[in-house]
Design a protein around this motif. Structure first.
Motif, PDB file in Angstrom:
ATOM      1  N   LEU A  83       0.847  -1.191   0.000  1.00  0.00           N
ATOM      2  CA  LEU A  83       0.000   0.000   0.000  1.00  0.00           C
ATOM      3  C   LEU A  83       0.885   1.244   0.000  1.00  0.00           C
ATOM      4  O   LEU A  83       1.721   1.412   0.889  1.00  0.00           O
ATOM      5  CB  LEU A  83      -0.901   0.019   1.236  1.00  0.00           C
ATOM      6  N   LEU A  84       0.707   2.122  -0.971  1.00  0.00           N
ATOM      7  CA  LEU A  84       1.512   3.330  -1.094  1.00  0.00           C
ATOM      8  C   LEU A  84       0.657   4.560  -0.826  1.00  0.00           C
ATOM      9  O   LEU A  84      -0.442   4.704  -1.390  1.00  0.00           O
ATOM     10  CB  LEU A  84       2.121   3.422  -2.499  1.00  0.00           C
ATOM     11  N   SER A  85       1.149   5.446   0.043  1.00  0.00           N
ATOM     12  CA  SER A  85       0.454   6.702   0.376  1.00  0.00           C
ATOM     13  C   SER A  85      -0.987   6.451   0.801  1.00  0.00           C
ATOM     14  O   SER A  85      -1.906   7.180   0.422  1.00  0.00           O
ATOM     15  CB  SER A  85       0.484   7.671  -0.813  1.00  0.00           C
ATOM     16  N   ARG A  86      -1.173   5.445   1.602  1.00  0.00           N
ATOM     17  CA  ARG A  86      -2.519   5.071   2.044  1.00  0.00           C
ATOM     18  C   ARG A  86      -2.588   5.062   3.558  1.00  0.00           C
ATOM     19  O   ARG A  86      -1.824   4.362   4.227  1.00  0.00           O
ATOM     20  CB  ARG A  86      -2.876   3.687   1.508  1.00  0.00           C
ATOM     21  N   GLY A  87      -3.507   5.861   4.128  1.00  0.00           N
ATOM     22  CA  GLY A  87      -3.760   5.834   5.556  1.00  0.00           C
ATOM     23  C   GLY A  87      -5.046   5.092   5.843  1.00  0.00           C
ATOM     24  O   GLY A  87      -5.752   4.638   4.941  1.00  0.00           O
ATOM     25  N   VAL A  88      -5.366   4.977   7.110  1.00  0.00           N
ATOM     26  CA  VAL A  88      -6.579   4.282   7.524  1.00  0.00           C
ATOM     27  C   VAL A  88      -7.773   5.227   7.590  1.00  0.00           C
ATOM     28  O   VAL A  88      -8.895   4.846   7.300  1.00  0.00           O
ATOM     29  CB  VAL A  88      -6.380   3.622   8.907  1.00  0.00           C
ATOM     30  N   GLY A  89      -7.509   6.484   7.926  1.00  0.00           N
ATOM     31  CA  GLY A  89      -8.599   7.350   8.363  1.00  0.00           C
ATOM     32  C   GLY A  89      -9.060   8.454   7.451  1.00  0.00           C
ATOM     33  O   GLY A  89      -9.735   9.373   7.886  1.00  0.00           O
ATOM     34  N   GLY A  90      -8.737   8.434   6.158  1.00  0.00           N
ATOM     35  CA  GLY A  90      -9.239   9.464   5.264  1.00  0.00           C
ATOM     36  C   GLY A  90      -8.395  10.729   5.271  1.00  0.00           C
ATOM     37  O   GLY A  90      -7.355  10.801   5.929  1.00  0.00           O
ATOM     38  N   GLU A  91      -8.863  11.745   4.527  1.00  0.00           N
ATOM     39  CA  GLU A  91      -8.098  12.968   4.321  1.00  0.00           C
ATOM     40  C   GLU A  91      -8.945  14.198   4.644  1.00  0.00           C
ATOM     41  O   GLU A  91     -10.014  14.393   4.067  1.00  0.00           O
ATOM     42  CB  GLU A  91      -7.609  13.041   2.867  1.00  0.00           C
ATOM     43  N   VAL A  92      -8.444  15.029   5.535  1.00  0.00           N
ATOM     44  CA  VAL A  92      -9.140  16.260   5.901  1.00  0.00           C
ATOM     45  C   VAL A  92      -9.228  17.209   4.723  1.00  0.00           C
ATOM     46  O   VAL A  92     -10.206  17.956   4.563  1.00  0.00           O
ATOM     47  CB  VAL A  92      -8.429  16.936   7.095  1.00  0.00           C
ATOM     48  N   VAL A  93      -8.209  17.192   3.860  1.00  0.00           N
ATOM     49  CA  VAL A  93      -8.168  18.118   2.731  1.00  0.00           C
ATOM     50  C   VAL A  93      -9.386  17.966   1.828  1.00  0.00           C
ATOM     51  O   VAL A  93      -9.796  18.922   1.157  1.00  0.00           O
ATOM     52  CB  VAL A  93      -6.860  17.930   1.938  1.00  0.00           C
ATOM     53  N   LEU A  94     -10.012  16.793   1.810  1.00  0.00           N
ATOM     54  CA  LEU A  94     -11.189  16.594   0.964  1.00  0.00           C
ATOM     55  C   LEU A  94     -12.382  17.420   1.424  1.00  0.00           C
ATOM     56  O   LEU A  94     -13.259  17.741   0.625  1.00  0.00           O
ATOM     57  CB  LEU A  94     -11.574  15.119   0.944  1.00  0.00           C
ATOM     58  N   LEU A  95     -12.415  17.768   2.696  1.00  0.00           N
ATOM     59  CA  LEU A  95     -13.517  18.593   3.193  1.00  0.00           C
ATOM     60  C   LEU A  95     -13.526  19.949   2.510  1.00  0.00           C
ATOM     61  O   LEU A  95     -14.580  20.561   2.333  1.00  0.00           O
ATOM     62  CB  LEU A  95     -13.408  18.755   4.706  1.00  0.00           C
ATOM     63  N   LYS A  96     -12.355  20.431   2.110  1.00  0.00           N
ATOM     64  CA  LYS A  96     -12.266  21.706   1.401  1.00  0.00           C
ATOM     65  C   LYS A  96     -12.925  21.604   0.037  1.00  0.00           C
ATOM     66  O   LYS A  96     -13.580  22.541  -0.424  1.00  0.00           O
ATOM     67  CB  LYS A  96     -10.797  22.105   1.259  1.00  0.00           C
ATOM     68  N   ILE A  97     -12.782  20.465  -0.607  1.00  0.00           N
ATOM     69  CA  ILE A  97     -13.381  20.278  -1.929  1.00  0.00           C
ATOM     70  C   ILE A  97     -14.899  20.219  -1.827  1.00  0.00           C
ATOM     71  O   ILE A  97     -15.616  20.782  -2.651  1.00  0.00           O
ATOM     72  CB  ILE A  97     -12.824  19.005  -2.574  1.00  0.00           C
ATOM     73  N   PHE A  98     -15.399  19.543  -0.803  1.00  0.00           N
ATOM     74  CA  PHE A  98     -16.847  19.484  -0.626  1.00  0.00           C
ATOM     75  C   PHE A  98     -17.423  20.842  -0.226  1.00  0.00           C
ATOM     76  O   PHE A  98     -18.533  21.193  -0.611  1.00  0.00           O
ATOM     77  CB  PHE A  98     -17.213  18.444   0.438  1.00  0.00           C
ATOM     78  N   ALA A  99     -16.652  21.608   0.527  1.00  0.00           N
ATOM     79  CA  ALA A  99     -17.175  22.860   1.054  1.00  0.00           C
ATOM     80  C   ALA A  99     -17.109  24.000   0.050  1.00  0.00           C
ATOM     81  O   ALA A  99     -18.064  24.771  -0.100  1.00  0.00           O
ATOM     82  CB  ALA A  99     -16.410  23.254   2.320  1.00  0.00           C
ATOM     83  N   ALA A 100     -15.976  24.156  -0.620  1.00  0.00           N
ATOM     84  CA  ALA A 100     -15.736  25.337  -1.449  1.00  0.00           C
ATOM     85  C   ALA A 100     -15.801  24.983  -2.922  1.00  0.00           C
ATOM     86  O   ALA A 100     -15.042  24.141  -3.399  1.00  0.00           O
ATOM     87  CB  ALA A 100     -14.370  25.943  -1.110  1.00  0.00           C
ATOM     88  N   GLU A 101     -16.715  25.637  -3.648  1.00  0.00           N
ATOM     89  CA  GLU A 101     -16.857  25.360  -5.064  1.00  0.00           C
ATOM     90  C   GLU A 101     -15.605  25.733  -5.848  1.00  0.00           C
ATOM     91  O   GLU A 101     -15.342  25.195  -6.915  1.00  0.00           O
ATOM     92  CB  GLU A 101     -18.062  26.100  -5.632  1.00  0.00           C
ATOM     93  N   ASP A 102     -14.841  26.689  -5.347  1.00  0.00           N
ATOM     94  CA  ASP A 102     -13.635  27.121  -6.054  1.00  0.00           C
ATOM     95  C   ASP A 102     -12.388  26.470  -5.465  1.00  0.00           C
ATOM     96  O   ASP A 102     -11.300  27.009  -5.518  1.00  0.00           O
ATOM     97  CB  ASP A 102     -13.482  28.644  -6.003  1.00  0.00           C
ATOM     98  N   ALA A 103     -12.570  25.265  -4.896  1.00  0.00           N
ATOM     99  CA  ALA A 103     -11.432  24.590  -4.262  1.00  0.00           C
ATOM    100  C   ALA A 103     -10.421  24.081  -5.270  1.00  0.00           C
ATOM    101  O   ALA A 103      -9.298  23.763  -4.920  1.00  0.00           O
ATOM    102  CB  ALA A 103     -11.929  23.428  -3.402  1.00  0.00           C
ATOM    103  N   GLY A 104     -10.801  23.990  -6.525  1.00  0.00           N
ATOM    104  CA  GLY A 104      -9.881  23.517  -7.548  1.00  0.00           C
ATOM    105  C   GLY A 104      -9.917  24.414  -8.762  1.00  0.00           C
ATOM    106  O   GLY A 104     -10.778  25.287  -8.885  1.00  0.00           O
ATOM    107  N   PRO A 105      -8.983  24.235  -9.684  1.00  0.00           N
ATOM    108  CA  PRO A 105      -8.932  25.075 -10.873  1.00  0.00           C
ATOM    109  C   PRO A 105     -10.147  24.869 -11.762  1.00  0.00           C
ATOM    110  O   PRO A 105     -10.634  23.748 -11.921  1.00  0.00           O
ATOM    111  CB  PRO A 105      -7.645  24.613 -11.568  1.00  0.00           C
ATOM    112  N   SER A 106     -10.661  25.943 -12.341  1.00  0.00           N
ATOM    113  CA  SER A 106     -11.853  25.846 -13.183  1.00  0.00           C
ATOM    114  C   SER A 106     -11.607  25.006 -14.427  1.00  0.00           C
ATOM    115  O   SER A 106     -12.550  24.508 -15.051  1.00  0.00           O
ATOM    116  CB  SER A 106     -12.309  27.253 -13.589  1.00  0.00           C
ATOM    117  N   SER A 107     -10.326  24.838 -14.806  1.00  0.00           N
ATOM    118  CA  SER A 107      -9.993  24.035 -15.975  1.00  0.00           C
ATOM    119  C   SER A 107     -10.041  22.538 -15.686  1.00  0.00           C
ATOM    120  O   SER A 107      -9.930  21.725 -16.597  1.00  0.00           O
ATOM    121  CB  SER A 107      -8.589  24.402 -16.478  1.00  0.00           C
TER     122      SER A 107
END
Length: 408
Positions: A214-238
């Motif tokens: 298993l590479l770059s894999r944790g047990v408990g998920g990623e907090v950074v994903l909450l930013k994607i769910f919360a903010a529509e502009d969390a990623g590039p529009s492209s």
């Protein structure tokens, strides 16, 4: 021009390792290295699509139906569409998923059929296949939009991916003189690898799986994903995955949210002036950011799978970078989830926190039947750097060499 997949540096090293001892093309060997099955990273697998008469283009965009009735075409990644703003809405519309309440399962948008390209080979996720492709090096591309469901709930596409992986393991082993396989997964693809192991009979997996890497894999998920769910502009529009909330329609991101088992109730993961959200409050968080349907599916489908992560009961090594600032808390002080949050960091690889990585030890230690497990922490190596940095790749080759030499 097609951008290279993140697995390419790792693939090159695996080819070098495989070339040390391999049979002539098409031959079966009873000696040499164990066959390797590589499960590519999230969004790395290639998907084709075709449009049926049922497909209805978005309002005012009849050109989105231009491929209707014309057979299969490249859906992911379609670099022509990515470079044409006029085609972006078409691409996003055809890539999204819908939840069919009657079937109690995710499916493609109406009128869209999809397939994974070149399963069983590395051609499913890189332009130039590995030189040992199909001999002792195999690829298991999958539809990254889907995820496992708990027992009793359907997940047709994900279950199909699991079944195909089982057949591939049997094929790879048979082609290599009955040697058990080494299964390598990266980040989210560890979800498929683990679910596959959980769903196979114990004697079968212990006979046919030599090692689970298993590479770059944790047990408990990623907090950074909450930013994607919360903010529509969390990623590039492209990025089509962020266009019109495309990625939020997928099943897979919900399975990567922070686990209550690992993060507990304190400190909170999301802070606002009026309300805080811990890992136990993510159903409420999803509803408050405008995704009530996703909140219900998270509670009923994704969370039970997250809480059921356990030891795979085959020899396992987990390799993760550490020593880099990694989000552990997001602050939307005025409660405006449309804005980028202030971020509190802790140790990790930039995406996965050290806390979720160390939780592997608890998972393994709680199961006396697991046997061999090793956690390898690579200082100052990023999430993606595990499969691209020279230092990390050297460690992976050494691990694989040791696995091949192991007698049990």
């Amino acid at each position: 021009m097609k951008m290279p997949c993140l697995v390419i540096p790792l693939l090159a090293c695996l080819c070098l390792l495989a070339s040390r001892s391999s049979p002539a093309y098409g031959a079966t060997t009873s000696s040499g290295l164990h066959p390797i099955i590589l499960v590519p990273s999230y969004t790395c697998s290639t998907l084709d699509a075709r449009l049926t008469d049922e497909y209805r283009p978005p309002p005012g965009m009849p050109w989105c139906g231009a491929m209707k009735g014309k057979g299969w075409f490249r859906l992911w990644k379609n670099y022509t569409a990515l470079q044409d703003p006029r085609l972006m809405p078409c691409y996003a519309d055809q890539l999204r998923l819908v939840f069919d309440h009657a079937a109690d399962d995710y499916r493609n948008a109406p009128g869209v059929e999809t397939r994974v390209v070149a399963f069983g080979t590395t051609r499913g996720f890189v332009d130039d296949p590995a030189t040992k492709d199909g001999e002792n090096l195999f690829g298991a591309p999958f539809d990254f939009r889907y995820a496992a469901a708990p027992p009793g709930q359907p997940s047709k596409v994900f279950d199909s991916d699991v079944s195909r992986l089982r057949r591939l393991v049997e094929h790879a082993s048979s082609k290599n003189g009955g040697k058990p396989v080494i299964l390598i997964s990266f980040s989210f693809s560890g979800h498929l690898a683990l679910q596959f192991l959980y769903r196979t009979p114990l004697r079968w997996r212990q006979r046919l799986v030599k090692h689970n890497l298993l590479l770059s894999r944790g047990v408990g998920g990623e907090v950074v994903l909450l930013k994607i769910f919360a903010a529509e502009d969390a990623g590039p529009s492209s990025n089509v995955l962020f266009y019109a909330n495309t990625s939020r329609s997928f099943a897979s991101p919900l399975t990567m949210l922070p686990s209550p088992k690992v993060f507990g109730r304190a400190p909170p993961l999301v802070v606002t002036r009026d309300k805080n959200y811990s890992a136990f409050d993510l159903t409420e968080f999803l509803a408050d950011v405008g995704f009530s349907d996703a909140a219900a599916r998270y509670q009923r489908r994704a969370l039970p799978v997250t809480l059921a992560i356990r030891a795979p009961l085959v020899p396992t090594t987990c390799v993760v970078g550490v020593g880099l600032p990694t989000p552990v808390q997001l602050t939307f002080w005025d409660g405006d989830f449309g804005k980028m949050p202030q971020v509190v960091n802790a140790d990790g690889n930039g995406d996965v926190t050290l806390k979720t990585v160390l939780a592997w030890r608890t998972v393994i230690e709680n199961d006396p039947d697991q046997g061999y497990f090793k956690l390898v922490l690579l200082p100052n190596v990023t999430h993606n750097g595990v499969i691209s940095d020279d230092f990390a790749l050297k460690q992976l080759v050494e691990i694989l060499a040791a696995v091949n030499q192991a007698t049990s």
